[in-house]
Motif scaffolding. Structure first.
Motif, short mmCIF file in Angstrom:
data_model
loop_
_atom_site.label_atom_id
_atom_site.label_comp_id
_atom_site.label_asym_id
_atom_site.label_seq_id
_atom_site.Cartn_x
_atom_site.Cartn_y
_atom_site.Cartn_z
N ILE A 413 4.99 42.41 69.98
CA ILE A 413 4.37 43.66 71.14
C ILE A 413 3.05 43.61 70.76
O ILE A 413 2.95 44.42 72.23
N VAL A 414 2.15 43.21 70.55
CA VAL A 414 0.76 43.68 71.01
C VAL A 414 0.51 42.44 71.78
O VAL A 414 0.21 42.85 72.33
N LEU A 415 1.13 41.25 71.78
CA LEU A 415 1.23 40.85 72.65
C LEU A 415 1.86 40.72 73.85
O LEU A 415 0.96 40.78 75.35
N GLY A 416 3.16 41.72 74.34
CA GLY A 416 3.41 42.33 75.67
C GLY A 416 2.39 43.38 75.95
O GLY A 416 2.38 43.58 76.93
N ILE A 417 1.90 44.23 74.87
CA ILE A 417 0.54 45.50 75.69
C ILE A 417 -0.43 44.72 76.17
O ILE A 417 -0.76 45.39 77.47
N ILE A 418 -0.77 43.48 75.39
CA ILE A 418 -2.53 42.25 76.43
C ILE A 418 -2.04 42.26 78.13
O ILE A 418 -2.83 42.46 78.64
N SER A 419 -0.26 41.57 77.53
CA SER A 419 0.10 41.35 78.82
C SER A 419 -0.23 42.59 79.68
O SER A 419 0.00 41.93 80.73
N VAL A 420 0.78 43.46 79.33
CA VAL A 420 0.98 44.35 80.77
C VAL A 420 -0.36 44.73 81.26
O VAL A 420 0.05 45.18 82.25
N ILE A 421 -1.27 44.77 79.77
CA ILE A 421 -2.93 45.20 80.37
C ILE A 421 -3.71 44.45 81.82
O ILE A 421 -3.81 44.99 82.23
N GLY A 422 -2.71 43.04 80.97
CA GLY A 422 -3.50 42.15 82.13
C GLY A 422 -3.03 41.95 83.61
O GLY A 422 -3.90 42.21 84.81
N LEU A 423 -1.95 42.23 83.55
CA LEU A 423 -1.43 42.70 85.00
C LEU A 423 -1.71 43.99 85.97
O LEU A 423 -1.77 43.40 87.08
N LEU A 424 -1.20 44.45 85.05
CA LEU A 424 -2.20 46.10 85.82
C LEU A 424 -3.37 45.67 87.03
O LEU A 424 -3.36 46.77 87.82
N THR A 425 -4.57 44.76 86.15
CA THR A 425 -5.83 44.96 86.78
C THR A 425 -5.96 43.92 87.43
O THR A 425 -6.87 43.03 88.01
N MET A 426 -4.78 42.77 87.27
CA MET A 426 -4.57 41.24 88.92
C MET A 426 -4.05 42.05 90.04
O MET A 426 -3.82 42.72 89.99
N PRO A 427 -4.62 41.22 90.61
CA PRO A 427 -3.60 41.95 92.48
C PRO A 427 -2.22 41.35 93.14
O PRO A 427 -1.73 40.09 91.64
N GLU A 428 -2.06 41.97 93.65
CA GLU A 428 -0.49 41.06 93.93
C GLU A 428 -0.70 40.72 94.79
O GLU A 428 -1.96 39.96 96.30
N THR A 429 -0.07 39.50 94.51
CA THR A 429 -0.28 38.28 95.84
C THR A 429 1.48 37.91 96.67
O THR A 429 0.74 36.85 97.56
N ALA A 430 2.34 38.24 96.60
CA ALA A 430 3.31 38.58 96.48
C ALA A 430 2.94 38.10 98.56
O ALA A 430 2.85 39.84 98.69
#
Length: 443
Positions: A413-430
């Motif tokens: 759960i802790v790692l999952g929350i960290i990952s979601v936060i990281g992803l939300l702050t990253m750019p879309e590249t597709a």
């Protein structure tokens, strides 16, 4: 050889892309073959053979600690082979890494046990694991990058995800071998010599992978900049200096995927052992879920081309967080159909939604001349924290919690929350979703 012009003009080079993806996937399969052969053997055999103790849990803990040691060398391997991939070529790095990983796996099958040579048995096992970790550090980044740079932009998510099929394939091969051997050999024979066979047979996978990799050409995108930026740059230093935020966020994104596949395919066996769950139910359910993931991975890669890398990845991370407690509650019932459903949710769906987009997402975050180094840093630091630390502490967590799942679930759960936060702050590249605001590819 495919020209850069062809790729820019979106010429359909599907047959060549398929060959490159197959070559990359073979290497990934070899990497994960070692990963799961060792993880399975650590639970079933290595505690007794290399770390004998009056307490079986202590022996298993020591075996898993050695499993985790391999992850410590991965970031260094990522730096070294990322540098080689950016300065000398993707292909040369891939040939070296598959040899290192494959030879290490083969040598484990030849190791004498503690009974034969005493303390030198675990020492040699640790040294081989460190060497393998060093090789693996450059394997995955180069494999996904080679395919990504050959692929047409509009279908990069789909074709790059083919490389990721190597992970479930690398899981299924040793699992099938161990299951087959268990059906023909007695427990005593397995402990005596049977456990060695999957490690020795890894040589066949390496030979095939090496043969295929030697027959592919260098990445055309890299070939174009070989004599310009790549020849002058210090790729790792440039990544750290100019893209520290991308690296940190990428590592955060990697954590949940690295953690959960190890959790649901290796650590869960130790959990089942501690709670007297039926190992056959767990392993059969895993095998079915991983088989289905071979189909799910390219499907999720294609979906990331249509709706974007981030939505697919975030959905997978959230699913892992939401499903982790129900997953443990389900497998605790020790009922086949319930365990099977739980495995399909977390592996076939949750993991593939995180794993498939990575192969195109991480390469798209960096310009060509430092791309291999950038991916390697994200991949291997994320794997070290997500999988390596878990392998080191998992059995200890089970010991401290009396075999209860809440410690393991909290980790996810802790790692999952960290990952979601990281992803939300990253750019879309597709390419179909970025609308021109994010243009790193080929620069």
């Amino acid at each position: 050889m495919v020209s850069t012009t062809d790729i820019k003009n979106n010429v359909d080079n599907t047959p060549i892309i398929k060959r490159v993806a197959s070559a990359s996937a073979i290497g990934t399969a070899a990497e994960y073959y070692d990963f799961f052969a060792y993880g399975t053997a650590a639970v079933l055999f290595f505690g007794h053979l290399f770390f004998p103790s009056s307490d079986p849990l202590i022996s298993t803990l020591a075996a898993f600690a050695t499993y985790a040691v391999g992850f410590l060398a991965r970031p260094l391997g990522g730096i070294v082979f990322g540098h080689i991939g950016d300065k000398v070529g993707r292909k040369k790095a891939l040939v070296i890494t598959i040899l290192i990983v494959g030879l290490g796996t083969f040598c484990i099958g030849l190791l004498p046990t503690y009974e034969k040579i005493g303390i030198w048995a675990p020492v040699l096992l640790i040294l081989i694991r460190v060497l393998q970790g060093f090789g693996v550090g450059g394997e995955q980044a180069g494999a996904v990058l080679m395919t990504a740079e050959y692929s047409m932009p509009e279908r990069r998510g789909f074709f790059s995800s083919w490389v990721q099929i190597g992970a479930p394939a690398g899981f299924l091969l040793p699992m099938a071998l161990f299951a087959l051997l268990n059906s023909f050999l007695s427990p005593e024979a397995m402990m005596d010599y049977g456990w060695r066979i999957p490690f020795l047979l890894s040589a066949l996978l390496v030979i095939v992978g090496l043969f295929i990799r030697l027959r592919i050409d260098e990445s055309p995108v890299f070939a174009q900049i070989r004599e310009t930026k790549a020849a002058e740059s210090r790729p790792v230093i440039e990544v750290i200096r100019n893209y520290p935020g991308i690296v940190v966020k990428g590592v955060c994104a990697k954590l949940i995927e690295a953690c959960t596949f190890a959790m649901f395919t290796v650590i869960v066996l130790a959990y089942g052992k501690a709670n007297n769950l039926d190992a056959t139910i767990l392993m059969d359910s895993m095998i079915v879920a991983v088989l289905l993931e071979i189909i799910a991975i390219p499907a999720m890669g294609a979906l990331s081309d249509r709706i974007g890398r981030k939505p697919v990845y975030i959905a997978g991370a959230l699913l892992q967080v939401i499903a982790i407690i129900p997953f443990f509650m389900a497998i605790n019932q020790d009922i086949y159909w319930l365990t099977q459903i739980a495995m399909i949710v977390v592996i076939t769906l949750g993991h593939s939604m995180c794993y498939a987009p990575q192969a195109s997402y991480f390469p798209e975050l960096f310009p060509t001349h430092i791309r291999c180094s950038g991916i390697a840093l994200i991949w291997q630091i994320g794997s070290l924290v997500g999988s390596g630390v878990l392998g080191l502490v998992a059995v200890k967590i089970l010991q401290m919690t009396g075999g209860h799942y809440y410690g393991m679930a909290s980790y996810v759960i802790v790692l999952g929350i960290i990952s979601v936060i990281g992803l939300l702050t990253m750019p879309e590249t597709a390419p179909k979703r970025r609308h021109g605001e994010y243009q790193r590819w080929g620069h």
